[in-house]
Design a protein around this motif. Sequence first.
Motif, mmCIF file in Angstrom:
data_model
loop_
_atom_site.group_PDB
_atom_site.id
_atom_site.type_symbol
_atom_site.label_atom_id
_atom_site.label_comp_id
_atom_site.label_asym_id
_atom_site.label_seq_id
_atom_site.Cartn_x
_atom_site.Cartn_y
_atom_site.Cartn_z
ATOM 1 N N ILE A 222 49.393 38.232 18.686
ATOM 2 C CA ILE A 222 50.482 38.769 19.831
ATOM 3 C C ILE A 222 50.022 39.412 21.119
ATOM 4 O O ILE A 222 50.240 38.873 22.154
ATOM 5 C CB ILE A 222 51.593 39.594 19.383
ATOM 6 N N GLY A 223 48.954 40.430 20.939
ATOM 7 C CA GLY A 223 48.366 40.879 21.992
ATOM 8 C C GLY A 223 47.590 39.863 23.050
ATOM 9 O O GLY A 223 47.435 40.020 23.902
ATOM 10 N N ALA A 224 46.713 38.811 22.322
ATOM 11 C CA ALA A 224 46.132 37.862 22.963
ATOM 12 C C ALA A 224 47.266 37.002 23.721
ATOM 13 O O ALA A 224 46.594 36.691 24.902
ATOM 14 C CB ALA A 224 45.180 36.859 21.892
ATOM 15 N N ARG A 225 48.244 36.695 23.053
ATOM 16 C CA ARG A 225 49.155 35.971 23.803
ATOM 17 C C ARG A 225 49.813 36.574 25.299
ATOM 18 O O ARG A 225 49.948 35.920 25.952
ATOM 19 C CB ARG A 225 50.339 35.563 23.079
ATOM 20 N N LEU A 226 49.801 37.934 24.861
ATOM 21 C CA LEU A 226 50.330 38.784 26.096
ATOM 22 C C LEU A 226 49.472 38.527 27.214
ATOM 23 O O LEU A 226 49.720 38.504 28.282
ATOM 24 C CB LEU A 226 50.746 40.154 25.574
ATOM 25 N N TYR A 227 48.322 39.025 26.791
ATOM 26 C CA TYR A 227 47.088 38.943 27.663
ATOM 27 C C TYR A 227 46.929 37.445 28.512
ATOM 28 O O TYR A 227 46.849 37.525 29.759
ATOM 29 C CB TYR A 227 45.621 39.020 26.958
ATOM 30 N N LEU A 228 46.892 36.330 27.789
ATOM 31 C CA LEU A 228 46.619 35.036 28.464
ATOM 32 C C LEU A 228 48.165 34.921 29.360
ATOM 33 O O LEU A 228 47.602 34.150 30.315
ATOM 34 C CB LEU A 228 46.769 34.003 27.398
ATOM 35 N N HIS A 229 49.226 35.311 28.895
ATOM 36 C CA HIS A 229 50.387 35.048 29.681
ATOM 37 C C HIS A 229 50.161 35.796 30.927
ATOM 38 O O HIS A 229 50.715 35.504 32.078
ATOM 39 C CB HIS A 229 51.879 35.423 29.096
ATOM 40 N N ASP A 230 49.656 37.160 31.251
ATOM 41 C CA ASP A 230 49.513 37.916 32.223
ATOM 42 C C ASP A 230 48.250 38.239 32.482
ATOM 43 O O ASP A 230 47.989 39.056 33.707
ATOM 44 C CB ASP A 230 50.452 39.240 31.967
ATOM 45 N N ALA A 231 47.282 37.158 32.513
ATOM 46 C CA ALA A 231 45.677 37.641 32.555
ATOM 47 C C ALA A 231 45.585 37.276 34.288
ATOM 48 O O ALA A 231 44.651 38.059 34.896
ATOM 49 C CB ALA A 231 44.964 36.536 32.060
ATOM 50 N N GLY A 232 46.423 36.878 34.764
ATOM 51 C CA GLY A 232 46.501 36.880 36.442
ATOM 52 C C GLY A 232 47.024 37.886 37.120
ATOM 53 O O GLY A 232 46.832 37.913 38.286
ATOM 54 N N ARG A 233 47.526 38.700 36.451
ATOM 55 C CA ARG A 233 48.247 39.966 36.936
ATOM 56 C C ARG A 233 47.278 41.361 36.362
ATOM 57 O O ARG A 233 46.871 42.080 37.297
ATOM 58 C CB ARG A 233 49.710 40.124 36.652
ATOM 59 N N HIS A 234 47.342 41.351 35.030
ATOM 60 C CA HIS A 234 46.834 42.770 34.547
ATOM 61 C C HIS A 234 45.720 42.502 33.524
ATOM 62 O O HIS A 234 45.980 42.939 32.227
ATOM 63 C CB HIS A 234 47.959 43.594 34.148
ATOM 64 N N PRO A 235 44.631 41.712 33.647
ATOM 65 C CA PRO A 235 44.067 41.506 32.395
ATOM 66 C C PRO A 235 43.240 42.435 31.945
ATOM 67 O O PRO A 235 43.272 42.432 30.482
ATOM 68 C CB PRO A 235 42.776 40.153 33.095
ATOM 69 N N VAL A 336 35.706 36.593 30.088
ATOM 70 C CA VAL A 336 34.257 36.509 30.631
ATOM 71 C C VAL A 336 34.258 35.761 31.874
ATOM 72 O O VAL A 336 33.383 36.174 32.660
ATOM 73 C CB VAL A 336 33.349 36.080 29.583
ATOM 74 N N HIS A 337 34.969 34.686 32.102
ATOM 75 C CA HIS A 337 34.904 33.854 33.180
ATOM 76 C C HIS A 337 35.377 34.427 34.307
ATOM 77 O O HIS A 337 34.754 34.418 35.491
ATOM 78 C CB HIS A 337 35.621 32.454 32.806
ATOM 79 N N ARG A 338 36.492 35.313 34.145
ATOM 80 C CA ARG A 338 37.025 36.206 35.128
ATOM 81 C C ARG A 338 35.757 36.943 35.793
ATOM 82 O O ARG A 338 35.761 37.272 36.908
ATOM 83 C CB ARG A 338 38.335 36.954 34.896
ATOM 84 N N VAL A 339 35.115 37.691 34.776
ATOM 85 C CA VAL A 339 34.170 38.745 35.008
ATOM 86 C C VAL A 339 33.060 38.073 35.985
ATOM 87 O O VAL A 339 32.580 38.587 36.854
ATOM 88 C CB VAL A 339 33.565 39.513 33.805
ATOM 89 N N VAL A 340 32.685 37.041 35.240
ATOM 90 C CA VAL A 340 31.501 36.241 35.794
ATOM 91 C C VAL A 340 31.833 35.965 37.412
ATOM 92 O O VAL A 340 31.015 35.920 38.505
ATOM 93 C CB VAL A 340 30.967 34.977 35.159
ATOM 94 N N GLU A 341 32.916 35.282 37.512
ATOM 95 C CA GLU A 341 33.482 34.639 39.018
ATOM 96 C C GLU A 341 33.707 35.643 39.910
ATOM 97 O O GLU A 341 33.404 35.621 41.055
ATOM 98 C CB GLU A 341 34.704 33.774 38.607
ATOM 99 N N ALA A 342 33.963 37.143 39.386
ATOM 100 C CA ALA A 342 34.105 38.027 40.320
ATOM 101 C C ALA A 342 33.031 38.856 40.509
ATOM 102 O O ALA A 342 33.019 40.304 41.158
ATOM 103 C CB ALA A 342 35.336 38.909 39.865
ATOM 104 N N ARG A 343 31.789 38.665 39.930
ATOM 105 C CA ARG A 343 30.651 39.774 39.979
ATOM 106 C C ARG A 343 30.219 40.002 41.364
ATOM 107 O O ARG A 343 29.541 41.022 41.620
ATOM 108 C CB ARG A 343 29.449 39.049 39.133
#
Length: 362
Positions: A222-235, A336-343
């Motif tokens: 459930i936590g992973a689903r919450l993460y994916l739903h709001d990864a654009g806001r509070h990942p 990890v892709h968010r991190v790499v793209e924002a390095r």
Amino acid sequence: MAYELHDQALAALRNTGPELRNGAPNHAPMVIEALTVLGHDDAILPWIENFRPQLADDPRTSVVLDGEWEAALGDYTRLGAWQNLFRRELQSASWTDVLETWLPRLIPGSMASGTHGIIRCGHASRALANAVTPARLDELAKALAYCAARYRLVGGEPRLDGVLALEEATRQLPILETSSDRSGPPPRVVKRLNERPDFTAAVARLAPPSNVSVALSELAEIGARLYLHDAGRHPLVLLHTVTGPAAIQLIVANGSSKLAGIAFAYSWQALAAWASAYSRGLSADPLPTTAETWKTIIDLSVESGDDHAIKFAEACRRLERQYPSPVFRAAAADWVHRVVEARDWEPQQLVDAGIRTRLAAG
């Protein structure tokens, strides 16, 4: 799993504190344990050297807390005395007995450090289950001391008096208003739930689990689903809805059923707090997936050097093996892709994107 370099790495971190120079939690001991489990021992010492500029010194004192420990809960100025207390405890009793005694006392206040103290206890527990060594006992002492020194309650005792399954209980959680200020350290934001009696009531609607280990895997899913739903806001904040239950699993694997029940209740309360403070709730959309392999995700996480990416990939891979769901791999790949793209981003850009929760020191 081989732990040949693990204790050497702990020795290299011996005099470092539980928080970084900028006040954020120090993930280094957890990262080296996760790298060990992932089979990337060769990356441990180079990772420490790259991370070292962020580390702060550990307090040094000869003072040991004694009968006044309850009055010292949440007193970070007494961190060194807390460490000495747990060093003494671990000299006179087994590490599993120390956890049986102290975790029920400390886990109610674990949200004060964003659950990082408890997560650190989980990594320390897995290392000790592999072999008991002085370095690993000292790491557990430091982890427990961090829980104690940053202790602060959120909500009432999670009694789990209800009849709801985890998913329905999650859907019924109250959500902080969209206008609420969510800047700054996450525990400060979560603290506002103390002003919401409907939060404690919502937590209590969950039915007690029949199998704690399975329930923790379901909670992490459930936590992973919450993460994916709001990864654009509070990942960054929401990935702890996965790593928290994953760490509790490591702790209760060597504990009693009583300890497991207490730990699960507070793990659910922590996820509920993150969800109420930072998410929009569970999505009704189909579960996200990714075609990337675990090898690709893990290799990229290690290459990135990002502390959260390494820990998150390890936890998600382990959870998927226990509770098959595509969201674990999708979540690990997303972060990890968010991190790499924002390095190459500026610090404020990282904060604005939720990839960091505070600016670096200075």
